[in-house]
Design a protein around this motif. Sequence first.
Motif, mmCIF file in Angstrom:
data_model
loop_
_atom_site.group_PDB
_atom_site.id
_atom_site.type_symbol
_atom_site.label_atom_id
_atom_site.label_comp_id
_atom_site.label_asym_id
_atom_site.label_seq_id
_atom_site.Cartn_x
_atom_site.Cartn_y
_atom_site.Cartn_z
ATOM 1 N N VAL A 100 30.252 -39.490 82.922
ATOM 2 C CA VAL A 100 30.540 -40.870 83.918
ATOM 3 C C VAL A 100 29.247 -41.406 83.270
ATOM 4 N N GLU A 101 28.008 -40.483 83.720
ATOM 5 C CA GLU A 101 26.729 -41.017 83.095
ATOM 6 C C GLU A 101 25.622 -41.466 81.726
ATOM 7 N N GLY A 102 25.565 -42.164 81.720
ATOM 8 C CA GLY A 102 24.992 -43.003 80.351
ATOM 9 C C GLY A 102 24.223 -41.580 79.402
ATOM 10 N N LEU A 103 24.828 -41.428 78.203
ATOM 11 C CA LEU A 103 23.860 -40.409 77.728
ATOM 12 C C LEU A 103 23.052 -41.341 76.296
ATOM 13 N N VAL A 104 21.773 -40.104 75.480
ATOM 14 C CA VAL A 104 20.774 -41.786 74.605
ATOM 15 C C VAL A 104 19.991 -40.623 73.633
ATOM 16 N N VAL A 105 20.258 -39.983 72.908
ATOM 17 C CA VAL A 105 19.237 -39.226 72.175
ATOM 18 C C VAL A 105 19.247 -40.498 71.530
ATOM 19 N N CYS A 106 17.202 -39.780 71.142
ATOM 20 C CA CYS A 106 16.501 -40.986 70.853
ATOM 21 C C CYS A 106 15.764 -39.931 69.456
ATOM 22 N N THR A 107 15.116 -40.827 69.062
ATOM 23 C CA THR A 107 13.741 -40.136 68.268
ATOM 24 C C THR A 107 12.718 -40.686 68.342
ATOM 25 N N ARG A 108 11.701 -40.002 69.378
ATOM 26 C CA ARG A 108 10.662 -41.603 69.750
ATOM 27 C C ARG A 108 11.125 -42.178 70.489
ATOM 28 N N ASP A 109 10.932 -44.077 69.920
ATOM 29 C CA ASP A 109 11.674 -45.012 70.588
ATOM 30 C C ASP A 109 12.976 -45.305 69.685
ATOM 31 N N GLY A 115 18.930 -31.001 63.279
ATOM 32 C CA GLY A 115 18.155 -29.946 63.052
ATOM 33 C C GLY A 115 16.891 -30.264 63.258
ATOM 34 N N GLN A 116 16.702 -31.311 64.366
ATOM 35 C CA GLN A 116 15.188 -32.033 64.251
ATOM 36 C C GLN A 116 14.804 -32.339 65.914
ATOM 37 N N PRO A 117 13.796 -31.948 65.950
ATOM 38 C CA PRO A 117 14.409 -32.473 67.640
ATOM 39 C C PRO A 117 13.863 -33.679 68.135
ATOM 40 N N HIS A 118 14.716 -34.242 68.944
ATOM 41 C CA HIS A 118 14.705 -35.258 69.806
ATOM 42 C C HIS A 118 14.977 -34.992 71.626
ATOM 43 N N TYR A 119 15.344 -36.102 71.718
ATOM 44 C CA TYR A 119 15.191 -36.354 73.121
ATOM 45 C C TYR A 119 16.118 -36.748 73.895
ATOM 46 N N ILE A 159 16.568 -45.036 69.402
ATOM 47 C CA ILE A 159 18.398 -44.807 69.363
ATOM 48 C C ILE A 159 18.885 -43.954 68.353
ATOM 49 N N VAL A 160 19.284 -42.698 68.694
ATOM 50 C CA VAL A 160 19.879 -42.386 67.201
ATOM 51 C C VAL A 160 21.543 -42.233 67.491
ATOM 52 N N SER A 161 21.911 -41.976 68.839
ATOM 53 C CA SER A 161 23.142 -42.137 69.195
ATOM 54 C C SER A 161 23.161 -42.129 70.653
ATOM 55 N N ALA A 162 24.036 -42.551 71.314
ATOM 56 C CA ALA A 162 24.038 -43.368 72.539
ATOM 57 C C ALA A 162 26.176 -42.921 72.655
ATOM 58 N N ASN A 163 26.309 -42.708 74.342
ATOM 59 C CA ASN A 163 27.508 -42.944 74.177
ATOM 60 C C ASN A 163 28.174 -43.978 75.459
ATOM 61 N N GLN A 164 29.589 -44.070 75.151
ATOM 62 C CA GLN A 164 30.775 -45.081 75.808
ATOM 63 C C GLN A 164 30.237 -45.935 77.330
ATOM 64 N N ALA A 165 29.583 -44.433 78.150
ATOM 65 C CA ALA A 165 29.127 -45.038 79.509
ATOM 66 C C ALA A 165 27.979 -45.970 79.139
ATOM 67 N N PRO A 181 28.930 -48.748 71.111
ATOM 68 C CA PRO A 181 27.729 -47.496 70.917
ATOM 69 C C PRO A 181 26.915 -48.172 68.921
ATOM 70 N N THR A 182 28.071 -48.375 68.646
ATOM 71 C CA THR A 182 27.675 -48.351 67.642
ATOM 72 C C THR A 182 26.492 -48.832 66.903
ATOM 73 N N ALA A 183 26.417 -50.599 67.766
ATOM 74 C CA ALA A 183 25.598 -51.415 67.920
ATOM 75 C C ALA A 183 24.083 -51.023 68.155
ATOM 76 N N LEU A 184 24.167 -49.939 69.271
ATOM 77 C CA LEU A 184 23.181 -49.250 69.768
ATOM 78 C C LEU A 184 21.885 -48.192 68.848
ATOM 79 N N THR A 185 22.923 -48.001 67.693
ATOM 80 C CA THR A 185 22.166 -47.130 66.848
ATOM 81 C C THR A 185 20.752 -47.523 66.516
ATOM 82 N N GLY A 186 20.635 -47.114 66.011
ATOM 83 C CA GLY A 186 19.297 -47.800 65.128
ATOM 84 C C GLY A 186 18.323 -48.548 66.152
ATOM 85 N N ALA A 187 18.566 -48.984 67.344
ATOM 86 C CA ALA A 187 18.193 -49.992 68.394
ATOM 87 C C ALA A 187 16.693 -49.223 69.202
ATOM 88 N N THR A 188 15.954 -50.141 70.068
ATOM 89 C CA THR A 188 14.934 -48.908 70.597
ATOM 90 C C THR A 188 15.276 -49.129 72.151
#
Length: 795
Positions: free
Chosen positions: A260-269, A340-344, A271-277, A286-293
Motif C-alpha cells: 500500500v505504501e510507496g517504495l523507492v530504491v535509490c542510489t544517492r539521489d 550487489g550494490q548498496p542502495h537506499y 531513483i533506481v526503482s519505484a513501485n506502482q503505489a 514507474p518506468t518514467a521514475l527510473t533515473g529521476a532524482t
Amino acid sequence: MLTIVGCLVEAHDFRLVALAASICALAALTTVCLVSHARRAEGWGQTGWLAVAAAAGGSGIWATHFIAMLAFAPGVPGGYDVLLTALSLVIAILFVGSGLSVAVRVNGGLAAGLGGAILGLGIAAMHYTGMAAYDVAGHKAWDPATVALSLALGAMLGGAALTIRFSSRGLRRQLPGAFLLLLAICSHHFTAMAAVTITPDPTLTVSEAAIPNSWLAVAVALASFAILLLASAALALDVRDHRHAKLEGDRLRSLANAAVEGLVVCTRDTIVSANQAFARLVGQTPTALTGATLSTFLPGDAARLAMANQTDRPLEAELRQADGGLVPVEIITQPVEHAGQPHYAVAVRDLRARRQAESQIHFLAHHDALTGLANRASFGKRLELEMRAADSAQRKLAVLCLDLDRFKEVNDLFGHAAGDAMLESVARIVTAELSGNQMMARLGGDEFAVLMPCERPSEAGRLAERILEALRSGIPEASGPQIASSIGIALYPDDADERASLLNYADTALYRAKSEGRGTYRFFEARMGMEVRDRRLLEHDLRHAVARGEMHLVYQPQTDVGSGAVTGFEVLLRWKHPERGLVSPAVFIPIAEESDAILQIGEWVLREACREAASWHKPLSLAVNVSAVQIHSPHFVGLLHEVLLQTGLAPGRLEVEVTETALIRDPNRALLTLRQLKGLGLRIAMDDFGTGYSSLSNLRSFPFDKIKIDGSFVRAVDSNEQTAAIVRSVLGLGRGLGLPVLAEGVETEAELSFLTAEHCHAAQGYLMGRPSPIEAFSQHTHGEVAIDEATRKRA
C-alpha cells in the motif's frame, strides 16, 4: 629478412586469423561470465568457479596464440617442441587463475587492476614460451622495444578488463569487460609477432621430436572444443541466472506493487526503482521514475533528511506531485543491497487519510457529531474567554439555555431518527438567527445553549423571542412533530461571576419557563434558585422512592348508587417522604410526568394493585389511573399484558382511567393504545370529565366504557342550579351513549340523594369511604371469609 608488414600481411592466412579472433572472443566472454558467477559465490563454490574460469581463459589464450601461429606462414620449415608447448598452456592457466583470484577475492579497484596486470603478464609469458617452443629452420631475432610494447599493452588492457565492474547479470552488461580482454590478448599477440624476425638458414634442420603443424592443429582443436564446452556451460548458467533474476525481480516487483505504501530504491539521489503505489502518489508511471532524482519529489531538505534518517523512526515531509501539488507523507529509510550494490530503500506513506482522520477527531472533540455545533467542553472554554472579554469591555454577557418541550415523546412516538432530525432542525434554525459574535452549542440530549455579548438585558430577551418565533414557524417534516422550546436566560456579571453558576442559573430560569406554560422564556431571578433547587431535590428523591419503600397504595370504594353495594375500588398512590412527610400527589405526580419517573412508578402501581386484586375472594373491579406518558409509551400495552399474566387477574376486572389531556397530544397514538387495551379485555374510563377539553367527539371516537364526573361538579350539586344542570347533562349524555356514569367527590347525603334521583349509576367519595389501606375493606373484598376470620380472632 622478413619485415613486420610482410609478416602480418603476406605471411598469415587471414581465415585462420579470423578463426583465432573468434576463439579469442568466445574465450574472453566465457571468462567474464564465469568470473561473474565466481564473484557472487562464496567459499569452495567461488574457488571452483575461479578454477573453471582460469581453465577457460588460459585455454582460450593458448588456443588463440597457436591458431594464429598456424595462420603464420614464414616460408621455412617449422615445428613445435612438446614440453614447451604444454608448458605454455600450463603457464596461461596459472597466470589467468592468479590474476582472476586477486581481482575477485580482494575488494577494490586497485586489486582488480593488479589482477588484470597479472593476467596480461600471463598472456605474455604464454606467448613467449609458445614462441620458444616454435622450432624453425632459421634464426629468430627480437626487437626489445616492440617486446616491451607488447608487455605494456597486455598488462594495461588486462587490468582495464578486470577493473570494469562486469559482475552484473546479463550478457549485455558483461560485453565491455569481454571486449577489453579480447583486445588484451589480440593486441599482445600481434604486437609480439611483429617483434620477432626470422632469418632462414638452410644449414639448420627442425628437430624430429618437434610437433608438426597437423598435430598442433589436433591439440588446438581439442582446446577449442573445451572452450566451446565451457562457453556453452557458462552461457547456460548465465541464461538460467538471467531467467532466475528476471523471475526474482518480477516477484519482488509484484510484492513491491502489492504494498500500500510507496517504495523507492535509490542510489544517492537517483531513483533506481519505484513501485506502482509511489508512481500513483506522484502522478507518473514507474518506468518514467527510473533515473529521476528523488529531490524532485521531496523538495527542500526532505530528500537529504530522508537519506540521513536511516533508522526506524518516521520522518514527516511533503511530497511534490507531477502537477505541482503537495501531499503530506511519512518517510522511513533503510539501507539495502540492490544488484550487489548498496542502495537506499525509501518507504513513503500517504498521510492524507490520517490527517483527515485527525482533523475529524479534533472536530469531534470540540463539536457535536449530529448537529455540528460546539459541544459542552468547547462552549465552556468560549464562555471563559467571553467572560474575560466582557470584563475588559465593561459589558454584559447573556447565556441562553433552551431545550425542547416533550422531546422524549418525539423519540417514543416518531422514532429516534425523527428526534435526530428535529435536533438538526433546531440547530439550523437557531444558528440562522445568530450574528457573528454569538455562539450556539449542544450541551447534550435536547439541551442547547447560546452565548451572546450584549449591552442590555433586553437584547437577550429580543433574541429569545426571535428564536422561539423561528422555531414555531419552522416547517416540520411530513407528518412529523412541531418544534416547541423553552428558554432560560442568565446574565454575567449581574447574576453570577463564575461559569458554573452562570450556566446553573440559566438552567434554573429554563425550568421556570417550562413550569409557567412552556414555549416562553424567563430571566433568572434570585428567588428562583431555592424553588428550582427544591424541585430538583424532590425529583431526585422521587426516582428512588419505590426502591426505598416510601410509596404505598390506598384504595377508595366505588358503590352502586341504587343499592349502595361496593362494586370496586380505585387505587390511589401515596408517598411518605422520610423528611417531608406525606407529599401530595398534586405535587409529585406532575414532577414524575416531566422527569419520566412516572413510567417506573406507574409500573410498580400496576403490579402491586393487580397482585392485590387477584387475591380478593370477590371479583370486584380495580380502577387504576394512567398518565399520558404511559399511554404514549410504546411498551405500555405489552407491560399490562405481562402484569395480567403474572398476577392472574382477569382482564375484565381491570379498569384504566384516562384523562382527556392524555388524548389530545397525539390522538392517533392514544386511539391505537386504547384499542389494544380493549383487545386485551380491559375496560376504559374517561376520568375527570367536565374539566380540560371535554370534547364530545372524544366520547364518540375513543372506546370508553365509563364516564367519571369530576368532583368539582358534584360538590353542592343539591344547592347549585348551574352545577346541577351540568351533572344532569352529563348523565343524560351517558344514557344517550349507553355509557355508565360515576360521580366522584360525593361527601354528603344530599349529594347522594340528588344522584339517586337523577339515576346516576355509581358514586365515589368520602361518604362511601375514605382512601385507606385495602385491609380496611376486607369485608368487601373477602366477604364472609373476612367476617369468620375476625370472629375467630375475637374468640
